[in-house]
Design a protein around this motif. Sequence first.
Motif, PDB file in Angstrom:
ATOM      1  N   ARG A 117       0.826  -1.207   0.000  1.00  0.00           N
ATOM      2  CA  ARG A 117       0.000   0.000   0.000  1.00  0.00           C
ATOM      3  C   ARG A 117       0.856   1.251   0.000  1.00  0.00           C
ATOM      4  NH1 ARG A 117      -2.008  -0.008   5.355  1.00  0.00           N
ATOM      5  NH2 ARG A 117      -3.276  -1.801   4.745  1.00  0.00           N
ATOM      6  N   PHE A 118       0.391   2.281  -0.720  1.00  0.00           N
ATOM      7  CA  PHE A 118       0.889   3.626  -0.494  1.00  0.00           C
ATOM      8  C   PHE A 118      -0.292   4.590  -0.496  1.00  0.00           C
ATOM      9  CE2 PHE A 118       1.544   3.521  -5.216  1.00  0.00           C
ATOM     10  CZ  PHE A 118       0.761   4.620  -5.562  1.00  0.00           C
ATOM     11  N   LEU A 119      -0.147   5.701   0.228  1.00  0.00           N
ATOM     12  CA  LEU A 119      -1.211   6.687   0.403  1.00  0.00           C
ATOM     13  C   LEU A 119      -0.627   8.078   0.226  1.00  0.00           C
ATOM     14  CD1 LEU A 119      -2.674   5.123   3.668  1.00  0.00           C
ATOM     15  CD2 LEU A 119      -3.788   5.064   1.450  1.00  0.00           C
ATOM     16  N   LEU A 120      -1.015   8.766  -0.860  1.00  0.00           N
ATOM     17  CA  LEU A 120      -0.498  10.092  -1.143  1.00  0.00           C
ATOM     18  C   LEU A 120      -1.593  10.943  -1.766  1.00  0.00           C
ATOM     19  CD1 LEU A 120       2.968   9.120  -2.681  1.00  0.00           C
ATOM     20  CD2 LEU A 120       2.627  10.325  -0.528  1.00  0.00           C
ATOM     21  N   THR A 121      -1.278  12.175  -2.075  1.00  0.00           N
ATOM     22  CA  THR A 121      -2.139  13.032  -2.882  1.00  0.00           C
ATOM     23  C   THR A 121      -1.317  13.536  -4.061  1.00  0.00           C
ATOM     24  OG1 THR A 121      -1.571  14.952  -1.502  1.00  0.00           O
ATOM     25  CG2 THR A 121      -3.595  13.763  -0.957  1.00  0.00           C
ATOM     26  N   ASP A 122      -1.977  13.752  -5.201  1.00  0.00           N
ATOM     27  CA  ASP A 122      -1.251  14.228  -6.370  1.00  0.00           C
ATOM     28  C   ASP A 122      -1.135  15.748  -6.349  1.00  0.00           C
ATOM     29  OD1 ASP A 122      -3.658  15.311  -7.286  1.00  0.00           O
ATOM     30  OD2 ASP A 122      -4.126  13.576  -8.526  1.00  0.00           O
ATOM     31  N   ALA A 123      -0.568  16.308  -7.412  1.00  0.00           N
ATOM     32  CA  ALA A 123      -0.316  17.751  -7.461  1.00  0.00           C
ATOM     33  C   ALA A 123      -1.607  18.565  -7.412  1.00  0.00           C
ATOM     34  CB  ALA A 123       0.470  18.090  -8.722  1.00  0.00           C
ATOM     35  N   ARG A 168      -3.921  13.497 -17.703  1.00  0.00           N
ATOM     36  CA  ARG A 168      -2.650  13.140 -17.064  1.00  0.00           C
ATOM     37  C   ARG A 168      -2.744  13.273 -15.541  1.00  0.00           C
ATOM     38  NH1 ARG A 168       1.838  16.427 -20.720  1.00  0.00           N
ATOM     39  NH2 ARG A 168       0.877  16.015 -22.765  1.00  0.00           N
ATOM     40  N   VAL A 169      -2.045  12.372 -14.858  1.00  0.00           N
ATOM     41  CA  VAL A 169      -1.867  12.459 -13.410  1.00  0.00           C
ATOM     42  C   VAL A 169      -0.371  12.346 -13.143  1.00  0.00           C
ATOM     43  CG1 VAL A 169      -2.340  11.416 -11.164  1.00  0.00           C
ATOM     44  CG2 VAL A 169      -4.129  11.452 -12.922  1.00  0.00           C
ATOM     45  N   ALA A 170       0.221  13.408 -12.622  1.00  0.00           N
ATOM     46  CA  ALA A 170       1.662  13.389 -12.332  1.00  0.00           C
ATOM     47  C   ALA A 170       1.912  12.587 -11.057  1.00  0.00           C
ATOM     48  CB  ALA A 170       2.180  14.811 -12.170  1.00  0.00           C
TER      49      ALA A 170
END
Length: 337
Positions: free
Chosen positions: A199-205, A307-309
Motif C-alpha cells: 500500500r501507499f497513500l499520497l495526494t497528487d499535485a 494526465r496524473v503526475a
Amino acid sequence: MTPPPEPRWFDATAPELSPARGAGARRLWSIPLLVAALVLVATARSVTVRALLPVALVAAAGALLARGRRHLLPAAPASRRGLSLDGDRLLLRGKGGAGEHVLLTTRERFGVTLLATPRRDRIVALLTSSAGMSSVGASFDGPARRAFAALLDRASVVGSDEVGLEAIGPDGEPISLGPAVLAALLDELTERSPGCLDRFLLTDARGATLSLDSRELRAGGRVFDLTAPLEWRAFVFQEALGQAVAVYQGTWVRQGTSEIFLVCLLPAMTPSLDGLGASPGPLDRGALRDLRLMQGAPESPPPPEQRVAIDRLLMVPIRSALDKAPRPAAQTHRARA
C-alpha cells in the motif's frame, strides 16, 4: 484493556565509515607518526629536534589512538540518532535530542513501499501516510542479501541513480539502518498494519487521492479495481519546454469508462539487463521482471486533462500491481522474467 506496546528503538547508522573502520584508520595513521619519531631520534643532529619533535609526534599518535578508543565505546542513548516507535508514532530523533520528526502515525492508514537497486545491494522503504512521504534505507552486502532474500524479493527495482535511494530524512541527513534493524522495523509496522507493504497513500499535485493497495488503484479521481479485468500499457513521449525537450514515461490505464495517463520524467539512465546472469536466481528474476516493466514504446503525448503526475519512484510499483491484475480477453501483455 490492552496495554500499549513497549517503545521500540531502531538505531540509524552513519553512511560513512563505521566506528570500527574509523578507529582502524586512526590506528593506521598513528604508525607512521611513531616510525617518524624513532627515525628522528636515531638520525637528527640537533639536540632540540631529537628531544622535542619525537615527543610531539608520539603525543599526536597517542591522541589518535585515544580518540579511536573513545569511538569504540558504546554511545550514550542521548547521543544516538535513530527511529523511535513510541505508542502509535514513528519518530526520527536526532543526536543529543536535537529535535524529533513524526514520520507516520500507526493509528491511521499508512503504506510502506519497498524499492531496491538492480543488484539488490540497497533497499529503501517509502513511508506514506497523511503526514506525507518519508524514507529509510539500508545497504546489503553478499551475506546480508542471502540472509534477507525474502525481504529483498518484495522490493521493486528502480535505477541505482535515483535520488530517493539516498533516503534523506526531514532533518536533511540520510536515515540509514542496518539490514537486521530495517527488517525489525518492517516486521513491527506489518504487525500493526497488515497489508502495509502492498500500500501507499499520497495526494497528487491537484490534491486528489493517489493510493494503491492489493485491491485498488485510486488516481485522478478515478478508482480502478485490481481484482477485475483492466487494460494498461507503458509508453514514453517527448514534449518541448522552451528550447529544451523533456522525455517522460507514462502508464495508460483503462477500465470500463475510466481512463488515465500516469506520467513522470524518464530517468536519465535506465538500468541495464546485462550482467544479471544467463540462469538468474529468484532475486535476479524479480529484477528482470521489474526492468522489463520500465520499458515503453514511443507514443504521442497524452491529453493534458487526462494526465496524473506521480513520483517517479512509484511508477514501477504501480506497473507491478497492474501487471498482476486480470486482463480482458483481447489483451494478454504481461512482463515476465
